[in-house]
Design a protein around this motif. Structure first.
Motif, PDB file in Angstrom:
ATOM      1  N   HIS A  70       0.821  -1.211   0.000  1.00 52.08           N
ATOM      2  CA  HIS A  70       0.000   0.000   0.000  1.00 52.08           C
ATOM      3  C   HIS A  70       0.851   1.255   0.000  1.00 52.08           C
ATOM      4  CE1 HIS A  70      -2.946   2.860   2.090  1.00 52.08           C
ATOM      5  NE2 HIS A  70      -3.387   2.674   0.860  1.00 52.08           N
ATOM      6  N   PHE A  71       2.029   1.188   0.592  1.00 49.39           N
ATOM      7  CA  PHE A  71       2.921   2.353   0.653  1.00 49.39           C
ATOM      8  C   PHE A  71       3.249   2.880  -0.737  1.00 49.39           C
ATOM      9  CE2 PHE A  71       7.359   3.615   0.037  1.00 49.39           C
ATOM     10  CZ  PHE A  71       7.408   4.772   0.789  1.00 49.39           C
ATOM     11  N   TRP A  72       3.428   1.992  -1.714  1.00 51.72           N
ATOM     12  CA  TRP A  72       3.865   2.406  -3.038  1.00 51.72           C
ATOM     13  C   TRP A  72       2.746   2.969  -3.902  1.00 51.72           C
ATOM     14  CZ3 TRP A  72       8.741   3.225  -3.787  1.00 51.72           C
ATOM     15  CH2 TRP A  72       9.682   2.518  -3.026  1.00 51.72           C
ATOM     16  N   LEU A  73       1.504   2.716  -3.551  1.00 52.51           N
ATOM     17  CA  LEU A  73       0.398   3.167  -4.400  1.00 52.51           C
ATOM     18  C   LEU A  73       0.311   4.690  -4.514  1.00 52.51           C
ATOM     19  CD1 LEU A  73      -2.346   0.555  -3.464  1.00 52.51           C
ATOM     20  CD2 LEU A  73      -0.910   0.635  -5.501  1.00 52.51           C
ATOM     21  N   PRO A  74       0.407   5.467  -3.398  1.00 47.90           N
ATOM     22  CA  PRO A  74       0.410   6.925  -3.560  1.00 47.90           C
ATOM     23  C   PRO A  74       1.579   7.432  -4.392  1.00 47.90           C
ATOM     24  CG  PRO A  74      -0.072   6.343  -1.283  1.00 47.90           C
ATOM     25  CD  PRO A  74       0.363   5.088  -1.974  1.00 47.90           C
ATOM     26  N   VAL A  75       2.726   6.752  -4.318  1.00 51.69           N
ATOM     27  CA  VAL A  75       3.881   7.150  -5.124  1.00 51.69           C
ATOM     28  C   VAL A  75       3.572   6.966  -6.613  1.00 51.69           C
ATOM     29  CG1 VAL A  75       6.306   6.696  -5.616  1.00 51.69           C
ATOM     30  CG2 VAL A  75       5.462   6.527  -3.265  1.00 51.69           C
ATOM     31  N   VAL A  76       3.009   5.814  -6.964  1.00 47.04           N
ATOM     32  CA  VAL A  76       2.615   5.557  -8.348  1.00 47.04           C
ATOM     33  C   VAL A  76       1.544   6.551  -8.786  1.00 47.04           C
ATOM     34  CG1 VAL A  76       1.567   3.863  -9.912  1.00 47.04           C
ATOM     35  CG2 VAL A  76       3.202   3.113  -8.170  1.00 47.04           C
ATOM     36  N   GLU A  77       0.610   6.839  -7.896  1.00 53.00           N
ATOM     37  CA  GLU A  77      -0.470   7.779  -8.197  1.00 53.00           C
ATOM     38  C   GLU A  77       0.088   9.170  -8.509  1.00 53.00           C
ATOM     39  OE1 GLU A  77      -4.639   9.192  -6.054  1.00 53.00           O
ATOM     40  OE2 GLU A  77      -3.514   7.479  -5.259  1.00 53.00           O
ATOM     41  N   LEU A  78       1.081   9.601  -7.757  1.00 50.29           N
ATOM     42  CA  LEU A  78       1.691  10.909  -7.986  1.00 50.29           C
ATOM     43  C   LEU A  78       2.323  10.979  -9.373  1.00 50.29           C
ATOM     44  CD1 LEU A  78       2.471  13.691  -6.926  1.00 50.29           C
ATOM     45  CD2 LEU A  78       4.519  12.654  -5.911  1.00 50.29           C
ATOM     46  N   VAL A  79       3.015   9.911  -9.774  1.00 46.32           N
ATOM     47  CA  VAL A  79       3.629   9.866 -11.099  1.00 46.32           C
ATOM     48  C   VAL A  79       2.563   9.918 -12.192  1.00 46.32           C
ATOM     49  CG1 VAL A  79       5.002   8.448 -12.677  1.00 46.32           C
ATOM     50  CG2 VAL A  79       5.650   8.612 -10.261  1.00 46.32           C
ATOM     51  N   LEU A  80       1.468   9.167 -12.002  1.00 48.91           N
ATOM     52  CA  LEU A  80       0.388   9.144 -12.990  1.00 48.91           C
ATOM     53  C   LEU A  80      -0.291  10.501 -13.108  1.00 48.91           C
ATOM     54  CD1 LEU A  80      -1.222   5.664 -12.202  1.00 48.91           C
ATOM     55  CD2 LEU A  80       0.086   6.294 -14.242  1.00 48.91           C
ATOM     56  N   VAL A  81      -0.495  11.180 -11.994  1.00 50.18           N
ATOM     57  CA  VAL A  81      -1.121  12.512 -12.022  1.00 50.18           C
ATOM     58  C   VAL A  81      -0.231  13.493 -12.773  1.00 50.18           C
ATOM     59  CG1 VAL A  81      -1.774  14.497 -10.605  1.00 50.18           C
ATOM     60  CG2 VAL A  81      -2.532  12.212  -9.966  1.00 50.18           C
ATOM     61  N   ALA A  82       1.069  13.454 -12.494  1.00 48.50           N
ATOM     62  CA  ALA A  82       2.000  14.337 -13.190  1.00 48.50           C
ATOM     63  C   ALA A  82       1.961  14.078 -14.702  1.00 48.50           C
ATOM     64  CB  ALA A  82       3.413  14.141 -12.647  1.00 48.50           C
ATOM     65  N   ALA A  83       1.944  12.799 -15.088  1.00 46.12           N
ATOM     66  CA  ALA A  83       1.884  12.454 -16.509  1.00 46.12           C
ATOM     67  C   ALA A  83       0.567  12.902 -17.132  1.00 46.12           C
ATOM     68  CB  ALA A  83       2.063  10.947 -16.681  1.00 46.12           C
ATOM     69  N   LEU A  84      -0.533  12.728 -16.396  1.00 50.48           N
ATOM     70  CA  LEU A  84      -1.850  13.137 -16.893  1.00 50.48           C
ATOM     71  C   LEU A  84      -1.890  14.639 -17.158  1.00 50.48           C
ATOM     72  CD1 LEU A  84      -4.893  12.521 -17.424  1.00 50.48           C
ATOM     73  CD2 LEU A  84      -5.269  12.972 -14.997  1.00 50.48           C
ATOM     74  N   LEU A  85      -1.380  15.413 -16.219  1.00 48.70           N
ATOM     75  CA  LEU A  85      -1.390  16.874 -16.383  1.00 48.70           C
ATOM     76  C   LEU A  85      -0.477  17.310 -17.526  1.00 48.70           C
ATOM     77  CD1 LEU A  85      -1.408  18.101 -12.662  1.00 48.70           C
ATOM     78  CD2 LEU A  85      -3.334  17.750 -14.217  1.00 48.70           C
ATOM     79  N   PHE A  86       0.667  16.651 -17.672  1.00 43.98           N
ATOM     80  CA  PHE A  86       1.588  17.000 -18.755  1.00 43.98           C
ATOM     81  C   PHE A  86       0.942  16.719 -20.109  1.00 43.98           C
ATOM     82  CE2 PHE A  86       4.882  15.761 -21.798  1.00 43.98           C
ATOM     83  CZ  PHE A  86       5.659  16.911 -21.819  1.00 43.98           C
ATOM     84  N   ILE A  87       0.348  15.544 -20.267  1.00 44.41           N
ATOM     85  CA  ILE A  87      -0.283  15.179 -21.532  1.00 44.41           C
ATOM     86  C   ILE A  87      -1.457  16.099 -21.832  1.00 44.41           C
ATOM     87  CG2 ILE A  87      -1.608  13.368 -22.702  1.00 44.41           C
ATOM     88  CD1 ILE A  87       0.142  11.325 -21.256  1.00 44.41           C
ATOM     89  N   THR A  88      -2.251  16.410 -20.814  1.00 48.05           N
ATOM     90  CA  THR A  88      -3.410  17.280 -21.009  1.00 48.05           C
ATOM     91  C   THR A  88      -2.990  18.687 -21.412  1.00 48.05           C
ATOM     92  OG1 THR A  88      -4.649  16.032 -19.342  1.00 48.05           O
ATOM     93  CG2 THR A  88      -5.498  18.191 -19.937  1.00 48.05           C
TER      94      THR A  88
END
Length: 299
Positions: free
Chosen positions: A187-205
């Protein structure tokens, strides 16, 4: 011109609860196979899963206005299997039925077939992905129309589902809470992965050819949703849980980690994950700006 979102907090709650329910069931199955000596936590996941999804479905019907007046209209969704909503109804229906059957068997102290748990887990993951696909098919909204959104919602769903089970378990079954070390580390790693995905989502958008993409990102980073994005989502929902769990899992002594103080620190972390999970969906729903289509005057 100010754009008013087509969906609001009710839909955000539906997306949040549907994903959380799927994640909670996945958590219960994870506990069954990895921590079979923790039946209390397993039962918590099995209780949360169908309850929150049913609440979310009621909110969806309420938002649909005609839902409570003519609920049979929703059956018409099953007539078009080329629609994401149709598949969403199928996934939700199967998931709720399976989750309720598993819960009843658990409460009756009956053996639950592994295939039934696995089926519920698959449907739970499908529901989590569907909540992202439901928005993603809207091609007029750059913030929604990206393949990253279903992946982000899936990771967030599993994260919030685990957080809900752990948060309830720290009060109901503190001894079992101390034994699920493997699940806590996962569970510890899920927020870390989520942060990377959010950054990628905002960059692509923001790179979308339409100005609507950058406007959506600017609304989150610097506009009306900036405080919620930086404070409630980034700090409370991602950074705080990561820092606290890093401390408890790898820095603090075993005595502190398993003490009541350590459990309350973990509970604070899990509460932050839940807050961040809801705020994420509320912002995604509310901050999306549509592409403006300009038609030339006909002469």
């Amino acid at each position: 011109m100010t754009y008013e979102p087509i969906w609001g907090a009710i839909i955000a709650w539906y997306l949040f609860l549907a994903g959380l329910g799927g994640g909670a069931f996945v958590t219960a199955v994870f506990i069954r196979f990895r921590h079979p000596d923790c039946p209390g936590l397993m039962r918590i996941g099995r209780i949360i899963a169908p309850v929150v999804v049913i609440i979310g479905l009621c909110l969806l019907m309420f938002d649909a206005a005609a839902g409570f007046q003519h609920p049979l209209r929703f059956a018409l969704l099953l007539t078009n299997f080329g629609s994401v909503m149709t598949w969403g109804v199928v996934f939700l229906a199967i998931f709720v039925v399976v989750a309720l059957v598993v819960l009843v068997l658990d409460l009756m102290r009956k053996d639950i077939p592994a295939w039934l748990d696995v089926t519920g887990m698959v449907m739970g993951l499908a529901v989590a992905v569907y909540t992202g696909c439901l928005l993603g098919v809207c091609q007029g909204f750059p913030l929604w129309n990206t393949a990253l959104l279903p992946i982000l919602f899936l990771v967030s769903a599993v994260s919030t589902g685990m957080a809900a089970v752990l948060l309830a378990g720290v009060f109901a079954y503190p001894a079992e809470f101390n034994r699920v070390t493997v699940m806590k580390k996962f569970h510890f790693w899920l927020p870390v992965v989520e942060l990377v995905l959010v950054a990628a989502l905002l960059f692509i958008t923001s790179a979308n050819p339409s100005p609507a993409g950058w406007e959506s990102v600017a609304t989150l980073l610097m506009g009306r949703w900036a405080v919620a994005f930086w404070l409630l989502f980034i700090v409370v929902g991602l950074v705080l849980p990561t820092v606290l769990e890093c401390w408890m899992l790898w820095i603090a002594s075993h005595e502190l980690e398993t003490s009541r103080t350590g459990q309350m620190v973990s509970a604070l972390s899990d509460a932050g994950v839940l807050i961040g999970g809801f705020v994420l969906r509320l912002m995604i729903v509310s901050a999306a700006v549509p592409i403006t289509i300009v038609q030339p005057w006909m002469l």
